[in-house]
Design a protein around this motif. Structure first.
Motif, PDB file in Angstrom:
ATOM      1  N   ASP A  11      -7.091   5.344  -0.790  1.00 17.50           N
ATOM      2  CA  ASP A  11      -7.012   4.555   0.434  1.00 17.50           C
ATOM      3  C   ASP A  11      -6.616   3.109   0.100  1.00 17.50           C
ATOM      4  OD1 ASP A  11      -7.367   3.167   2.784  1.00 17.50           O
ATOM      5  OD2 ASP A  11      -9.354   3.980   3.200  1.00 17.50           O
ATOM      6  N   ALA A  12      -5.453   2.679   0.534  1.00 19.11           N
ATOM      7  CA  ALA A  12      -4.936   1.349   0.181  1.00 19.11           C
ATOM      8  C   ALA A  12      -5.735   0.212   0.815  1.00 19.11           C
ATOM      9  CB  ALA A  12      -3.473   1.240   0.585  1.00 19.11           C
ATOM     10  N   ARG A  13      -6.575   0.504   1.799  1.00 23.02           N
ATOM     11  CA  ARG A  13      -7.359  -0.571   2.423  1.00 23.02           C
ATOM     12  C   ARG A  13      -8.536  -0.986   1.563  1.00 23.02           C
ATOM     13  NH1 ARG A  13      -7.556   2.863   7.779  1.00 23.02           N
ATOM     14  NH2 ARG A  13      -8.306   4.185   6.122  1.00 23.02           N
ATOM     15  N   THR A  14      -8.871  -0.182   0.584  1.00 17.77           N
ATOM     16  CA  THR A  14      -9.955  -0.540  -0.335  1.00 17.77           C
ATOM     17  C   THR A  14      -9.345  -1.129  -1.601  1.00 17.77           C
ATOM     18  OG1 THR A  14      -9.975   1.591  -1.444  1.00 17.77           O
ATOM     19  CG2 THR A  14     -11.358   1.379   0.519  1.00 17.77           C
ATOM     20  N   GLY A  15     -10.157  -1.631  -2.467  1.00 18.12           N
ATOM     21  CA  GLY A  15      -9.655  -2.094  -3.753  1.00 18.12           C
ATOM     22  C   GLY A  15      -9.532  -3.599  -3.850  1.00 18.12           C
ATOM     23  N   GLY A  44       0.769  -1.236   0.000  1.00 22.04           N
ATOM     24  CA  GLY A  44       0.000   0.000   0.000  1.00 22.04           C
ATOM     25  C   GLY A  44       0.800   1.286   0.000  1.00 22.04           C
ATOM     26  N   PHE A  45       2.099   1.198  -0.149  1.00 24.37           N
ATOM     27  CA  PHE A  45       2.906   2.414  -0.194  1.00 24.37           C
ATOM     28  C   PHE A  45       2.961   2.946  -1.622  1.00 24.37           C
ATOM     29  CE2 PHE A  45       4.534  -0.048   3.385  1.00 24.37           C
ATOM     30  CZ  PHE A  45       4.251   0.848   4.397  1.00 24.37           C
ATOM     31  N   ALA A  46       3.137   4.239  -1.756  1.00 27.47           N
ATOM     32  CA  ALA A  46       3.328   4.888  -3.056  1.00 27.47           C
ATOM     33  C   ALA A  46       2.193   4.614  -4.037  1.00 27.47           C
ATOM     34  CB  ALA A  46       4.665   4.498  -3.664  1.00 27.47           C
ATOM     35  N   ALA A  47       1.017   5.151  -3.741  1.00 24.97           N
ATOM     36  CA  ALA A  47      -0.118   5.014  -4.661  1.00 24.97           C
ATOM     37  C   ALA A  47       0.172   5.786  -5.944  1.00 24.97           C
ATOM     38  CB  ALA A  47      -1.387   5.543  -4.008  1.00 24.97           C
TER      39      ALA A  47
END
Length: 85
Positions: A62-66, A25-28
């Motif tokens: 938001d990296a928690r979604t997807g 989840g780093f660097a979107a």
């Protein structure tokens, strides 16, 4: 004997902004979701060539979604991904 091709899932043209995250989840990175189906998507992004084989695609930063994805093909700035669990 010719191998029968399975019918692909119907893809909807969405042309929507999305976010790709790598490695936890780093660097979107921004991308455009060109089309979408129940099993995968076609994405365009400036640095598509630098993507690894696995990524997470979301419609917000938001990296928690997807959804988790696997890159299936690459052509220039366009990649095809399939959704995996």
């Amino acid at each position: 004997m010719a191998k029968e091709r399975t019918k692909r899932e119907v893809r909807r043209s969405v042309r929507q902004s999305g976010w790709i995250t790598l490695d936890g989840g780093f660097a979107a990175r921004p991308c455009e979701v060109v089309d979408l189906s129940a099993t995968g998507a076609k994405l365009t992004m400036a640095d598509a060539i630098s993507l690894g084989p696995k990524l997470r695609l979301a419609f917000s930063r938001d990296a928690r979604t997807g959804r988790n994805c696997e890159v299936i093909w690459r052509r220039g700035t366009t990649v095809g991904v399939k959704f995996v669990s």
